[in-house]
Design an enzyme around this catalytic site. Structure first.
Site, short mmCIF file in Angstrom:
data_model
loop_
_atom_site.label_atom_id
_atom_site.label_comp_id
_atom_site.label_asym_id
_atom_site.label_seq_id
_atom_site.Cartn_x
_atom_site.Cartn_y
_atom_site.Cartn_z
N THR A 118 -60.39 57.21 -16.34
CA THR A 118 -60.96 58.41 -15.72
C THR A 118 -62.08 58.08 -14.75
O THR A 118 -62.78 57.07 -14.91
CB THR A 118 -61.53 59.33 -16.83
OG1 THR A 118 -62.31 60.34 -16.22
CG2 THR A 118 -62.44 58.56 -17.78
N TYR A 143 -67.09 60.69 -23.56
CA TYR A 143 -65.71 60.59 -23.09
C TYR A 143 -65.57 59.43 -22.09
O TYR A 143 -64.71 58.56 -22.23
CB TYR A 143 -65.27 61.91 -22.43
CG TYR A 143 -63.98 61.79 -21.67
CD1 TYR A 143 -62.80 61.42 -22.32
CD2 TYR A 143 -63.94 61.99 -20.28
CE1 TYR A 143 -61.62 61.28 -21.62
CE2 TYR A 143 -62.75 61.85 -19.58
CZ TYR A 143 -61.59 61.50 -20.26
OH TYR A 143 -60.43 61.34 -19.56
#
Ligand code: UDP
Length: 330
Positions: A118, A143
């Site tokens: 990501t 995350y």
């Protein structure tokens, strides 16, 4: 044509990728624990196995018995705000899942992995200009860290073995299949385009802008939105790249074009059936001001060209999918 294991293949990006793999003639086994995925999202013609990616023995048996040549790993948790509330769950799922997969691949002798990472690995390190893979990483939420730690695990495993990998760092994935066959099914997904589509069909009365005091031209956060089918195409190319015997690579996936929250909302309103109210709210924790990809390395290496790089196409297909979901429920 290859045998491909797709973990998380019942999820949003995973299921679109499975469709594209099948269209390209590959055989696909999907492993998914259905914690956030949907069995009905898995296309016909796929060998579906219900199970958890953290179960390394389960994975290695599938890898061996099905003669898998390459694994595409989508199985992960991906909600930034939730990761701040429940960091250990994120590290357990995302880092633990990667570790388990690496062990299973090692046991089964599978040496090709595509890994979903990501843009959150870059944190707030970008502000002016597009982010290349050489940009300093520095996640600002669990995350992002869980994905960066996972990248590191893969990297170290590859140094110590014949493992080859492609890590894809996604920017903002949105939209739905243009033929209306697939899209985001998670009812409580919190992503902007998804929420705007729900508002555009009348499922939500109001959309909130989280933060209007960012150092950007209109004060709202800028993101690089990539259509889910373009991203799925990238995964097929990535898998085929490794199958040709190519070397490992870490590659950004985006269009290199940023849109502010206000610009996205204005496109969503253009395509909406029902106009909705927009309210300004405080910043959401963990949001960097701007994330825009320099994906020239990925384009050069894989020969990929964007086919759906238009924010209206993204909003239009997302809205059409949302309408279809609504009509199926009512
Ligand atoms: N956002 C917003 N309102 C919403 C949902 C998201 O203003 O209802 C903003 C969010 O704060 C961020 C941008 O839209 O600046 C993109 O957020 P999203 O959750 O879609 O993706 P992320 O970049 O967090 O992965």
């Amino acid at each position: 044509m290859a045998k491909v294991l797709v973990t998380g293949g019942a999820g949003y990006i995973g299921s679109h990728t499975v469709q594209k793999l099948l269209l390209s003639g590959h055989e696909v086994v999907v492993v998914d624990n259905l914690s956030t995925g949907f069995k009905e999202a898995v296309p016909d013609g796929t060998d579906f196995r219900h199970g958890d990616v953290r179960d390394s023995d389960f994975l290695s048996q599938i890898l061996t018995k099905s003669g898998i040549e390459v694994v595409i790993n989508f199985a992960a948790k991906l909600n930034v705000a939730e990761s701040i509330q429940k960091p250990t769950e994120y590290y357990d799922n995302n880092v633990g899942g990667t570790l388990s997969l690496l062990k299973a691949c090692d046991t089964a002798g599978v040496n090709k992995i595509i890994f979903s990472s990501t843009a959150a690995v870059y944190g707030d390190s970008c502000a002016d200009g597009a982010i290349s893979e050489e940009t300093q990483t520095g996640p600002i939420n669990p995350y992002g860290w869980s994905k960066l730690f996972s990248e590191q695990l893969i990297n170290d495993a590859a140094k110590a073995s014949d493992l080859k990998y492609v890590v894809f760092r996604y920017f903002n994935v949105a939209g739905a299949a243009e033929d209306g066959s697939n899209g985001q099914r998670t009812a409580n997904a919190y992503h902007l385009v998804h929420l705007a589509s729900q508002a555009g069909t009348g499922k939500r009365q109001e959309l909130k802008i989280f933060g209007t005091d960012y150092p950007t031209p209109d004060g709202t956060c800028i993101r690089d939105y990539i259509h889910v089918e373009d991203l799925a195409d990238i995964h097929v190319l990535g898998a085929e790249h490794l199958l040709r015997g190519a070397d490992s690579a870490t590659l950004n996936c985006g269009y290199g074009q940023g849109y502010s929250v206000r610009q996205v909302i204005s496109s969503a309103l253009e395509v909406a059936d029902t106009k909705f109210a927009v309210a300004e709210d405080v910043r959401r924790p963990g949001d960097p001001a701007s994330l825009v990809a320099d994906s020239s390395k990925m384009q050069a290496l894989l020969g990929w060209r964007p086919l759906r790089n238009d924010i209206r196409t993204i909003c239009r297909t997302a809205l059409a999918w949302e309408k279809k979901l609504t009509s199926q429920i009512t």
